[in-house]
Scaffold this motif. Structure first.
Motif, PDB file in Angstrom:
ATOM      1  N   VAL A 129      31.643  42.276  39.898  1.00 33.83           N
ATOM      2  CA  VAL A 129      31.981  42.534  38.447  1.00 33.83           C
ATOM      3  C   VAL A 129      30.605  42.142  37.555  1.00 33.83           C
ATOM      4  O   VAL A 129      29.915  40.877  38.294  1.00 33.83           O
ATOM      5  CB  VAL A 129      32.920  41.587  37.343  1.00 33.83           C
ATOM      6  CG1 VAL A 129      32.959  42.165  36.087  1.00 33.83           C
ATOM      7  CG2 VAL A 129      34.302  41.794  38.186  1.00 33.83           C
TER       8      VAL A 129
ATOM      9  N   ALA B 131      33.920  46.512  36.181  1.00 29.94           N
ATOM     10  CA  ALA B 131      34.518  46.086  37.538  1.00 29.94           C
ATOM     11  C   ALA B 131      34.143  47.009  38.540  1.00 29.94           C
ATOM     12  O   ALA B 131      33.652  47.987  38.231  1.00 29.94           O
ATOM     13  CB  ALA B 131      35.919  46.110  36.871  1.00 29.94           C
TER      14      ALA B 131
ATOM     15  N   ASN C 202      30.973  44.708  30.871  1.00 27.06           N
ATOM     16  CA  ASN C 202      32.156  44.300  31.702  1.00 27.06           C
ATOM     17  C   ASN C 202      32.575  45.367  32.803  1.00 27.06           C
ATOM     18  O   ASN C 202      33.604  46.169  32.439  1.00 27.06           O
ATOM     19  CB  ASN C 202      33.103  44.082  30.659  1.00 27.06           C
ATOM     20  CG  ASN C 202      34.396  43.130  31.625  1.00 27.06           C
ATOM     21  OD1 ASN C 202      34.233  42.817  32.869  1.00 27.06           O
ATOM     22  ND2 ASN C 202      35.461  42.817  31.065  1.00 27.06           N
TER      23      ASN C 202
ATOM     24  N   ARG D  65      29.008  41.423  34.374  1.00 27.71           N
ATOM     25  CA  ARG D  65      29.299  41.174  32.818  1.00 27.71           C
ATOM     26  C   ARG D  65      28.421  40.430  32.417  1.00 27.71           C
ATOM     27  O   ARG D  65      27.518  39.790  32.766  1.00 27.71           O
ATOM     28  CB  ARG D  65      30.745  40.445  32.825  1.00 27.71           C
ATOM     29  CG  ARG D  65      30.753  39.281  33.889  1.00 27.71           C
ATOM     30  CD  ARG D  65      32.093  38.756  33.448  1.00 27.71           C
ATOM     31  NE  ARG D  65      33.280  39.370  33.610  1.00 27.71           N
ATOM     32  CZ  ARG D  65      34.281  39.053  34.635  1.00 27.71           C
ATOM     33  NH1 ARG D  65      33.948  37.884  35.606  1.00 27.71           N
ATOM     34  NH2 ARG D  65      35.386  39.779  34.618  1.00 27.71           N
TER      35      ARG D  65
ATOM     36  N   ASP E 209      36.523  41.508  43.944  1.00 23.35           N
ATOM     37  CA  ASP E 209      35.860  42.538  43.141  1.00 23.35           C
ATOM     38  C   ASP E 209      34.681  41.837  42.703  1.00 23.35           C
ATOM     39  O   ASP E 209      34.249  40.859  42.426  1.00 23.35           O
ATOM     40  CB  ASP E 209      36.737  42.837  41.930  1.00 23.35           C
ATOM     41  CG  ASP E 209      36.112  44.254  41.318  1.00 23.35           C
ATOM     42  OD1 ASP E 209      35.610  44.969  41.990  1.00 23.35           O
ATOM     43  OD2 ASP E 209      36.433  44.341  40.053  1.00 23.35           O
TER      44      ASP E 209
END
Lengths: 348, 373
Positions: B364, B85, B83, B366, B362
């Motif tokens: 990300v 960011a 995860n 994940r 953003d």
């Protein structure tokens, strides 16, 4: 106690930062690597873009008292970098900003005509310099429906954009799902452009080239939309204006409608009676409705053939073999599917 | 003593010879024609793993397909839960630049090591291949590596008359996958609007005897259309393999794999249309509670999940008009609550990994269990 005092003393010595003088080494405009004098262990040395926390990936070389660091891509022009030993900054260096101040220009938009069919399939944008390869082109191109006074979206966004090899020519498709007859988007939303309406395509000067120079100005192109083109390209509608032997005067291939500007220049060849390619240059004029060919050597008397690859398209994607989309319920197209079609002309 | 020494030397030589022979014998057949050197890759437009840690790289600028030996063959059953960011900022930092100076062009997971690989272009188009080790980025060198390559000749057939030399035509490699001894890839032309799909036997040979196909689809049984395929996957239904192809102009079309032979003029069975203004990005398959599904990410739609059984049982081609605005027709699908998914791949048997642009902009990276897909 003595041990404690010595520990503090050596710890103070270790904390003393001796700044290193880094030398940036260039290959042309590219900052390929940096060198500095140090005996420190390279395992504890890292490079950072100023203020960032991610260590830059690259290779180290250490010889005698010199350390060389080569990042996997050249340092970015105009930026400042930090050299850290463990957590401490032991040096900084600047990379020269780009010296190229020539702003790129948008040199052509095709089709060059201002009247396009309602089922226009694609447009080309030609730049004077390689453009950046990071942001999507559609972030810099807007289309405005001048008739209805609304912004509209006509181009298909593709993750892998269609550019030529040196990134100077962009191909944009008008949303093919809306152009193809009877697909759901076509039925529901109709064509991206509407007959009888006027549009403005706006190209923003916020578009960078690959050297971080902005496009020299904003550009606009007006288009007026005419009826759908549902007619296949057909050679029997084309004529050839021939030339005289002993001259290098061009021959003209007159087409009854604008051709795809990029395909037209690469799908046509001239052959002499011995089936040898006649060397020379092609040029499109009259809004891509005329193709002229100037031979490198003067014409010799004889019969010549013009070979045209059948993939050549008009503005609606109809080519020499078939229409853009074929209606199976209509009478079968009598065109023979071939790789090439031919026309001939004589030089006297 | 001399005899003893001689015996020792002979034994030693024997061991070296046996070791050399066994080393030769264990060299992979798939990598037998690999060479070591600088790949000179000019762009990375698509990446996908084959067996034995071989990464296939589609290079549009060089019009070449590369097979790179990553030597990343340490087997792991489960990938790292991620995860991360501001992933683009992290990648840009590792390249010494800012997030607006890079573009992540593709992502693939090594099915053996479960490591995530990403390909990146910098502002001027310089290609970079990176790998995640846990959450740490590593460079995967494209120089001094073991690789093989195949130049992709102009897929549009030319006759002997056309000796004009190089073509100005460029193929943006849109998707590639290894399947059962073949690398399959599809590309979009920057010039003519056409469809060419290729299935290339691997290991590569000098002879380009691969299938180069024109694949058509029909709109509502009436209009036969030429169109490029943007993304595809191979799915198996009722013990038969199919190519499930998603076109740039929205139809989702099934082709029996056994029909994919060079020179064939194929018309597939349209099983769905997926709405306008949208281009598919990635397609992957996975099993959930033992049931196979495939999911597809899109430029302008959320991730779609399709049920294999529904596809297998969908016998009709699309014939009826649907009037609802931008509606998809044909087989039903579930829109997963995953929007702006830019890249997607299987991480391991029970998880997928994806790169997503969140609502606040953003980027990300994940992972997500397939049970929530």
């Amino acid at each position: 106690m003595v041990f404690f005092c010595f520990s503090i003393f050596f710890s103070c010595i270790e904390q003393k930062v001796v700044p290193v003088k880094a030398v940036v080494n260039y290959d042309g405009a590219d900052a390929l690597n940096v060198t500095f004098e140090s005996d420190k262990d390279i395992k504890d040395i890292h490079f950072f873009l100023q203020g960032k926390n991610e260590p830059i990936l690259g290779d180290f070389e250490q010889a005698h008292h010199t350390i060389l660091f080569r990042p996997i891509v050249p340092f970015t022009k105009g930026k400042t970098y930090e050299i850290k030993y463990r957590q401490e900054i032991i040096g900084m260096f600047d990379v020269e900003a780009s010296k190229t101040n020539d702003n790129p220009m948008l040199t052509a938009i095709f089709p060059s005509t201002d009247t396009v069919p309602e089922n226009l399939l694609k447009m080309y944008f030609v730049f004077s310099k390689p453009m950046q390869e990071v942001q999507n082109a559609l972030e810099f191109i807007e289309v405005y429906n001048l008739t209805d006074h609304v912004a509209t979206s006509i181009f298909l966004e593709l993750q892998n954009e269609l550019w030529n090899e040196d990134h100077t020519e962009l191909t944009l498709w008008l949303d093919p799902g809306r152009i193809k007859t009877d697909l759901v988007p076509n039925r529901n939303q109709g064509l991206p452009l509407e007959e009888g309406k006027e549009y403005e395509i706006r190209i923003s000067s916020k578009w960078y080239d690959a050297q971080n120079n902005l496009l020299d100005k904003n550009y606009t192109k007006h288009i007026y939309v005419s009826k759908k083109d549902r007619i296949q390209l057909a050679l029997d509608q084309w004529t050839v204006k021939t030339s005289k032997s002993g001259t290098r005067d061009p021959i003209f291939l007159n087409v009854n409608e604008p051709l795809d500007a990029m395909l037209a220049l690469e799908t046509v060849l001239i052959y002499d009676a011995n089936n040898s390619i006649v060397q020379g240059d092609f040029k499109l004029i009259d809004h891509e409705k005329r193709l002229l060919f100037t031979p490198s050597e003067p014409w010799k008397p004889g019969t010549y053939s013009i070979s045209i690859r059948s993939i050549l398209e008009d503005l609606a994607g109809n080519n020499l073999n078939h229409l853009f989309d074929v209606d199976l319920q209509q009478k079968k197209n009598n065109t023979e599917y071939t790789e090439h079609k031919e026309l001939s002309f004589k030089v006297l | 003593m001399k005899k003893l020494l001689l015996i020792c030397v002979l034994c030693g030589l024997g061991l070296v010879t046996i070791s050399a022979i066994s080393k030769t014998e264990t060299k992979s057949i798939l990598k037998s024609n690999f060479t070591i050197g600088n790949t000179e890759i000019a762009s990375i437009n698509g990446i996908s793993f084959g067996p034995e840690g071989i990464l296939f790289i589609g290079d549009s600028k060089n019009a070449t397909l590369y097979a790179l030996d990553t030597k990343d063959t340490e087997k792991l059953e489960k990938g790292t839960t991620l995860n991360m960011a501001s992933f683009d900022t992290k990648v840009a930092g590792a390249l010494g630049t800012m997030a607006d100076q890079i573009k992540i062009t593709d992502m693939a997971v090594n099915p053996i090591s479960k490591k995530v690989y990403i390909s990146v272009h910098t502002n001027d188009g310089t290609p970079v291949l990176l790998r995640l080790n846990g959450e740490k980025l590593e460079n995967v060198s494209l120089k001094n590596v073991s690789y093989s390559k195949l130049a992709l000749s102009n897929p549009v057939a030319t006759d002997k008359k056309d000796r004009r030399g190089r073509s100005q035509r460029k193929w943006a490699i849109a998707d590639l996958k290894y399947h059962n001894g073949n690398v399959m890839l599809t590309g979009l032309s920057n010039k003519e609007f056409s469809s060419t799909f290729r299935s290339i036997p691997f290991p590569f040979t000098k002879a380009q005897d691969y299938a180069s196909l024109e694949i058509w689809h029909a709109a509502h049984g009436r209009f036969e259309t030429y169109a490029p395929i943007k993304a595809f996957d191979v799915i198996s239904m009722n013990n038969k393999e199919y190519l499930l192809a998603s076109y740039t102009c929205t139809p989702l079309v099934l082709f029996p794999m056994e029909d994919l032979k060079a020179g064939n003029h194929l018309k597939g069975r349209t099983v769905a249309e997926l709405g306008s203004g949208n281009a598919p990005i990635d397609m992957i398959s996975f099993k959930k509670d033992g049931k196979p599904y495939f999911v597809m990410s899109n430029t302008n739609r959320s991730v779609m999940r399709f049920d294999y059984d529904v596809i297998a049982n969908f016998k009709e081609t699309l014939t009826e008009s649907v009037d609802e605005f931008a509606v998809a027709t044909g087989i039903p699908y579930v829109s997963l609550p995953m929007v702006n998914v830019l890249h997607l791949d299987n991480l391991d048997a029970n998880n997928v990994v994806y790169l997503q642009r969140s609502a606040d902009g953003d980027l990300v990276l994940r992972t997500r269990p397939t049970k929530w897909m």
